[in-house]
Each structure stands twice: as C-alpha cells, then as structure tokens.
Enzyme design. Structure first.
Site, mmCIF file in Angstrom:
data_model
loop_
_atom_site.group_PDB
_atom_site.id
_atom_site.type_symbol
_atom_site.label_atom_id
_atom_site.label_comp_id
_atom_site.label_asym_id
_atom_site.label_seq_id
_atom_site.Cartn_x
_atom_site.Cartn_y
_atom_site.Cartn_z
ATOM 1 N N ARG A 85 0.875 -1.186 0.000
ATOM 2 C CA ARG A 85 0.000 0.000 0.000
ATOM 3 C C ARG A 85 0.903 1.223 0.000
ATOM 4 O O ARG A 85 1.628 1.468 0.972
ATOM 5 C CB ARG A 85 -0.910 0.000 1.228
ATOM 6 C CG ARG A 85 -1.493 1.377 1.511
ATOM 7 C CD ARG A 85 -2.621 1.369 2.487
ATOM 8 N NE ARG A 85 -3.793 0.762 1.910
ATOM 9 C CZ ARG A 85 -5.018 0.867 2.447
ATOM 10 N NH1 ARG A 85 -5.216 1.535 3.562
ATOM 11 N NH2 ARG A 85 -6.040 0.286 1.859
ATOM 12 N N HIS A 126 -7.216 0.985 -6.472
ATOM 13 C CA HIS A 126 -7.424 0.078 -5.328
ATOM 14 C C HIS A 126 -8.161 -1.170 -5.828
ATOM 15 O O HIS A 126 -9.317 -1.403 -5.496
ATOM 16 C CB HIS A 126 -8.238 0.817 -4.260
ATOM 17 C CG HIS A 126 -8.213 0.185 -2.887
ATOM 18 N ND1 HIS A 126 -7.458 -0.930 -2.580
ATOM 19 C CD2 HIS A 126 -8.855 0.534 -1.740
ATOM 20 C CE1 HIS A 126 -7.653 -1.237 -1.299
ATOM 21 N NE2 HIS A 126 -8.487 -0.377 -0.774
ATOM 22 N N GLN A 145 -10.059 -3.746 -3.493
ATOM 23 C CA GLN A 145 -11.333 -3.234 -3.001
ATOM 24 C C GLN A 145 -12.438 -3.473 -4.027
ATOM 25 O O GLN A 145 -13.528 -3.954 -3.688
ATOM 26 C CB GLN A 145 -11.206 -1.723 -2.729
ATOM 27 C CG GLN A 145 -12.504 -1.078 -2.258
ATOM 28 C CD GLN A 145 -12.881 -1.532 -0.855
ATOM 29 O OE1 GLN A 145 -12.087 -1.426 0.052
ATOM 30 N NE2 GLN A 145 -14.090 -2.051 -0.686
ATOM 31 N N ASP A 160 -17.223 7.366 -0.888
ATOM 32 C CA ASP A 160 -15.879 7.253 -0.282
ATOM 33 C C ASP A 160 -15.541 8.611 0.320
ATOM 34 O O ASP A 160 -16.218 9.606 0.030
ATOM 35 C CB ASP A 160 -14.852 6.853 -1.367
ATOM 36 C CG ASP A 160 -13.434 6.638 -0.817
ATOM 37 O OD1 ASP A 160 -13.278 6.489 0.421
ATOM 38 O OD2 ASP A 160 -12.478 6.621 -1.624
ATOM 39 N N CYS A 209 -16.355 1.922 0.733
ATOM 40 C CA CYS A 209 -15.176 1.080 0.965
ATOM 41 C C CYS A 209 -14.695 1.148 2.416
ATOM 42 O O CYS A 209 -13.985 0.261 2.864
ATOM 43 C CB CYS A 209 -14.059 1.474 0.009
ATOM 44 S SG CYS A 209 -13.632 3.224 0.074
ATOM 45 N N ARG A 232 -13.453 -8.265 1.476
ATOM 46 C CA ARG A 232 -12.060 -7.954 1.165
ATOM 47 C C ARG A 232 -11.208 -9.216 1.333
ATOM 48 O O ARG A 232 -10.404 -9.567 0.474
ATOM 49 C CB ARG A 232 -11.533 -6.843 2.088
ATOM 50 C CG ARG A 232 -12.066 -5.454 1.784
ATOM 51 C CD ARG A 232 -11.574 -4.943 0.444
ATOM 52 N NE ARG A 232 -10.117 -4.931 0.363
ATOM 53 C CZ ARG A 232 -9.328 -3.994 0.878
ATOM 54 N NH1 ARG A 232 -9.861 -2.956 1.490
ATOM 55 N NH2 ARG A 232 -8.011 -4.052 0.755
#
Ligand code: CP
Ligand code: NVA
Length: 309
Positions: free
Chosen positions: A108, A135, A138, A227, A267, A295
């Site tokens: 990440r 991402h 996700q 988000d 998310c 996830r």
C-alpha cells in the site's frame, strides 16, 4: 516474473473477463469453505507474505494477514516506519531483497510508479493494496458483494458519488473488463483521470458517465457508492474539500431518489456526517459490512491466482 505461473495483481485491466470471473468464483468457493469451519485447506502452507504499508489501514492489513494465515501462510506487517521504501532504501533494492525471503508481496503506497517499480524488480507476485491511483482489491471485493446481493454485476447501475479518486479509477478499469453501467458524480475539478475514463470508454462494453449532478445520477441506481472526500495524503485539503463537495453527501434524500431497491456501499473508513449520513450507513439496505468482509475472500482468491495455486 521469472517463474512461470506467478502474476502481479496491479490493475483489473491486466486481466481478461474470464480471469476476473474465475477469481470471483474462486472467492465464493473459498469463502464458503472458510465459513464452513473447514481447517484443512492450507494452500499457503509454508509460504510467507511481506506487507508493505506506507499509509494507515485497518481492512487491508487485517484481511490480508488473516486470510493468508487461515489458508496456512504467515504474513509480516511492515509499517510506515519499518522499511521506509524509497527513503531508507531504494524500491528496486527492497523488491529484490524481499523476493528472496517471501513468496508474495502486498504493498500500500502513495505513488503508483513505486508499485510499478516494485513489480518490475520483484521476482515474486506483487499485490496492489492501494495507491494514489487505484485500489483493485477493493473493487474485486465490491464486485463479489454485488454478485452476492444482486445476483450479478453485469448490467447493474453503480453510481459513485464524491471525489474522482483511486476507488473510481478501479471502478472504471473494472468497467473496461465487465459490462455494467458506471456513473461517477463528482464536483467539477474533481473528476477521475481522463486517460482512465477514456480507457473504460474505449473498451466499449460498459456505459460510462461522468457528471456533476448527483440527484440526476442516482435515479435507477442498483448501488450508490461513496468514499471519503479527502483520501490518505490529502487530509490537509479536508476543510477546503468539505466546502467544494457540498451537495455530494449521500443522505436519506439522495437514497430516496435512487429508489427503494438501491443498496448503499462504501469502501470504509467513512466519515459519518461528511460524505455520508449516519442514517444511510445504518439503514437496512447498507451493505458496507458484508462488503468489508469480502475484502478477505476476494484477496484470498487473488493471491491463489497470483501464486498459480
Ligand atoms: N477500504 C480499505 O482499504 O480500508 P483500510 O484503509 O482500512 O485498509
Ligand atoms: N480513497 C480512499 C480509500 C481508502 C480505502 C483513500 O485513498 O484514502
């Protein structure tokens, strides 16, 4: 990668539709196995994963570490102060050293280029755990969640309301592989990357709309998705963004316009009262927690694929 059968997972568009569907099917299978209490399916036995985090995380860290462990492997958490990739040591050196200890690397990071560099020099699969650009893990979990709740992703209308950020880029890249209707409603000046929008449009399989009118956008939505307005790395812009994003909060009114069958997704982490109201997150049609759970299941399937298992 040097060894055949090893694959990075950096962008959804690195894979064709059959592969993405195969990974999602695998996620369902392995999820069922884990949920049944089965403890003898250990494909990662004897394997280790290095997890590089330049940014904070709850879901990504815990779901990768737990998932890898449940399937027999051991994961190491390397936080922002540990290896300090690019600062204490060059990315290409980190890539080659970790490849000699570990079977797979999850990262990440801030700059997407750092992830590409890591992938270039590593001899083991690199999994994208979020960059400033995208991402993909996700969005794989989100696709799995939509399939579980609606029956299929194909043909559904997903309306994202908010900043045209890394999450939006992964939605767009998924729309280049699987046909559905994706709408991004964002303030002017906060649109997703133009090249990525073009890529999704040029694939010619999904309907892609970018608009600044959330009220119009959500009509007939199967999913309304939100988000944070200020992503990791943008937190000093948070106050300014709260002004600019007025009218882009997903509240009860907006969900009413979407209709009674629309699910709400996010998310997470969410800033309740900012991009979404408490009432919307807590409503019966909010599927944010099954989404968060997925996830782990989506990533288990991604790692199995990346390791050729
Ligand atoms: N959704 C997500 O990636 O959460 P974390 O930042 O907590 O990992
Ligand atoms: N857009 C958010 C997603 C967090 C999972 C961020 O990058 O901070």
């Amino acid at each position: 990668k040097e060894k055949a059968g090893l694959k990075d997972f950096l962008h959804i568009t690195d894979f064709d539709k059959d592969t993405i569907v195969k990974i999602l099917d695998r996620a369902k299978e392995v999820k069922a196995l884990i949920k049944s209490g089965e403890k003898t399916y250990l494909p990662f036995k004897g394997k280790t994963m290095a997890m590089i985090f330049a940014k904070p995380s709850m879901r990504t860290r815990v779901s990768f570490e737990t998932g890898f462990f449940l399937l027999g492997g051991h994961a190491l958490y390397l936080g922002p102060n540990d290896i300090q990739m690019g600062k204490r040591e060059e990315t290409r050196d980190v890539a080659r050293v970790l490849s000699r200890y570990n079977d797979i690397i999850m990262a990440r990071l801030f700059a997407h280029q750092d992830l590409l560099d890591l992938a270039k020099y590593a001899t083991v699969p690199i999994i994208n755990g979020l960059t400033d650009y995208n991402h993909p893990c996700q969005i794989m979990a989100d696709a799995l969640t939509i399939i579980e709740h609606i029956g299929q992703l194909e043909g559904t209308k997903v309306v994202y309301v908010g900043d045209g950020n890394n999450i939006v880029h992964s939605w767009l890249l998924l729309a280049a592989v699987i046909p559905f209707h994706f709408v991004c409603a964002c303030p002017k000046g906060f649109e997703p990357d133009e090249k990525t929008v073009e890529k999704a449009r040029q694939a010619g399989i999904s309907k892609i709309e970018i608009t600044s009118d959330p009220k119009e956008a959500v009509k007939g939505a199967d999913v309304v998705y939100s988000d944070v307005w200020a992503s990791m790395g943008q937190k000093e812009e948070a106050a300014h963004r709260r002004q600019v994003f007025q009218g882009f909060q997903v509240d009860e009114e907006l969900m009413k316009l979407a209709g009674p069958n629309a699910y709400f997704m996010h998310c997470l982490p969410a800033e309740r009262g900012v991009e979404v109201t408490d009432g919307v997150i807590e409503a019966p049609n909010s599927i944010v927690f099954p989404q968060a759970e997925n996830r782990m299941h989506a990533q288990n399937a991604i790692m199995l694929h990346s390791l050729g298992l």
